[in-house]
Motif scaffolding. Sequence first.
Motif, PDB file in Angstrom:
ATOM      1  N   TYR A   1      75.147   2.138   0.186  1.00 60.71           N
ATOM      2  CA  TYR A   1      73.797   2.677  -0.024  1.00 60.71           C
ATOM      3  C   TYR A   1      73.198   2.177  -1.327  1.00 60.71           C
ATOM      4  O   TYR A   1      71.997   1.894  -1.408  1.00 60.71           O
ATOM      5  N   GLU A   2      74.027   2.082  -2.371  1.00 62.01           N
ATOM      6  CA  GLU A   2      73.525   1.600  -3.656  1.00 62.01           C
ATOM      7  C   GLU A   2      73.095   0.136  -3.560  1.00 62.01           C
ATOM      8  O   GLU A   2      72.075  -0.263  -4.127  1.00 62.01           O
TER       9      GLU A   2
ATOM     10  N   ALA B   1      69.781  -0.012  -1.750  1.00 58.19           N
ATOM     11  CA  ALA B   1      68.671   0.417  -2.608  1.00 58.19           C
ATOM     12  C   ALA B   1      68.230  -0.723  -3.526  1.00 58.19           C
ATOM     13  O   ALA B   1      67.033  -0.986  -3.688  1.00 58.19           O
TER      14      ALA B   1
ATOM     15  N   ARG C   1      64.557  -2.700  -3.060  1.00 53.72           N
ATOM     16  CA  ARG C   1      63.575  -2.714  -4.146  1.00 53.72           C
ATOM     17  C   ARG C   1      63.099  -4.139  -4.406  1.00 53.72           C
ATOM     18  O   ARG C   1      61.927  -4.375  -4.730  1.00 53.72           O
TER      19      ARG C   1
ATOM     20  N   ASP D   1      60.591   1.325  -2.600  1.00 53.22           N
ATOM     21  CA  ASP D   1      60.850   2.310  -3.659  1.00 53.22           C
ATOM     22  C   ASP D   1      59.737   2.367  -4.697  1.00 53.22           C
ATOM     23  O   ASP D   1      59.929   2.842  -5.810  1.00 53.22           O
TER      24      ASP D   1
ATOM     25  N   PHE E   1      63.633   6.476  -3.277  1.00 49.20           N
ATOM     26  CA  PHE E   1      65.081   6.334  -3.375  1.00 49.20           C
ATOM     27  C   PHE E   1      65.641   7.173  -4.522  1.00 49.20           C
ATOM     28  O   PHE E   1      66.686   6.869  -5.087  1.00 49.20           O
ATOM     29  N   THR E   2      64.925   8.219  -4.877  1.00 45.18           N
ATOM     30  CA  THR E   2      65.343   9.127  -5.941  1.00 45.18           C
ATOM     31  C   THR E   2      65.412  10.547  -5.385  1.00 45.18           C
ATOM     32  O   THR E   2      64.642  10.905  -4.498  1.00 45.18           O
TER      33      THR E   2
ATOM     34  N   TRP F   1      68.074  10.629  -1.378  1.00 49.08           N
ATOM     35  CA  TRP F   1      67.792   9.206  -1.602  1.00 49.08           C
ATOM     36  C   TRP F   1      68.535   8.316  -0.607  1.00 49.08           C
ATOM     37  O   TRP F   1      67.970   7.346  -0.088  1.00 49.08           O
ATOM     38  N   ALA F   2      69.802   8.639  -0.324  1.00 51.39           N
ATOM     39  CA  ALA F   2      70.596   7.791   0.578  1.00 51.39           C
ATOM     40  C   ALA F   2      70.024   7.798   1.988  1.00 51.39           C
ATOM     41  O   ALA F   2      70.027   6.765   2.681  1.00 51.39           O
TER      42      ALA F   2
ATOM     43  N   HIS G   1      66.849   8.194   2.796  1.00 52.21           N
ATOM     44  CA  HIS G   1      65.639   7.360   2.776  1.00 52.21           C
ATOM     45  C   HIS G   1      65.994   5.870   2.730  1.00 52.21           C
ATOM     46  O   HIS G   1      65.328   5.043   3.361  1.00 52.21           O
ATOM     47  N   VAL G   2      67.049   5.539   1.992  1.00 56.94           N
ATOM     48  CA  VAL G   2      67.502   4.154   1.927  1.00 56.94           C
ATOM     49  C   VAL G   2      67.953   3.681   3.308  1.00 56.94           C
ATOM     50  O   VAL G   2      67.588   2.594   3.770  1.00 56.94           O
TER      51      VAL G   2
ATOM     52  N   THR H   1      64.962   3.230   5.701  1.00 55.96           N
ATOM     53  CA  THR H   1      64.192   2.036   5.361  1.00 55.96           C
ATOM     54  C   THR H   1      64.927   0.767   5.790  1.00 55.96           C
ATOM     55  O   THR H   1      64.341  -0.151   6.364  1.00 55.96           O
TER      56      THR H   1
END
Length: 264
Positions: free
Chosen positions: A132-133, A136, A140, A145, A150-151, A155-156, A158-159, A162
């Motif tokens: 996930y990181e 993200a 971006r 974002d 993604f905050t 956030w995960a 939404h990531v 997307t």
Amino acid sequence: MKKLLAMVLALVMTLSLAVSANAAFKDADKVSDTYEEAVAVLNGMGVFKGYEDGSFQPQGNITRAEVAAIVYRVYTADVKDAKASMYATYNKFSDMAGAGWAQGYIGYCANAALVKGYPNGTFQPSGKVTGYEVLAMILRAIGYDQNNEFTGADWALHVAQTAQQAGVLKNVKGVDLNAPATRELVAEILFRAIQQPMVTYTPAFGYVTDKVANIAQNTLAKKNFNLDSKDSEDKWGRPSTKWYNTKTSKTYACLLYTSDAADD
């Protein structure tokens, strides 16, 4: 005899594929079939490199600092890292003293809002990075974002949404994206993402591709590397895909696929 000869030929052709598709690394046979295209092309581009011993270590974990370096290269096209050190003092995190070689990459990506740290102000450069990181960071880079989606607690989610909508997870099946990402998974995510249309955000319309915004449509792959592909054949007439730079004609990778041998 003829049938046996055909079987032997098919075996030889199949074995040659494993080498031809990703011969840059001594452990190329360890790269998953699903991800070998991503690994081969990104390595050819100079974005995702192997180790000094000639290995890629596809199932090995990757650090947050290493991913920052890869994202930096694909976002800036500085694959020789010629300018990375210029951003070593662009420090937004409290633990950059121990980042060593990665300070410039992290500094650039942080200031470009491609990477973000933890609530305690650290980046944890040597920490493992989750799927996930990674998503993200690269989402971006293609424009997402902008509304800080993604905050926060979700956030995960939404990531993931997307990435799915953008087609980045096309070949990622049965993988726990909460777990530390492997090097070959990072290659796959990055490879798919840089081929997706870059987006622009406006409060009125949300995210729109350049095509919708009536701007010349672009991807990171085309914008920075003139990356394209075409159907091709090897000297035996087997179908293959050639990935190359349309401006310089430099070939990044030529991936071969098996064809059926004669049966009688």
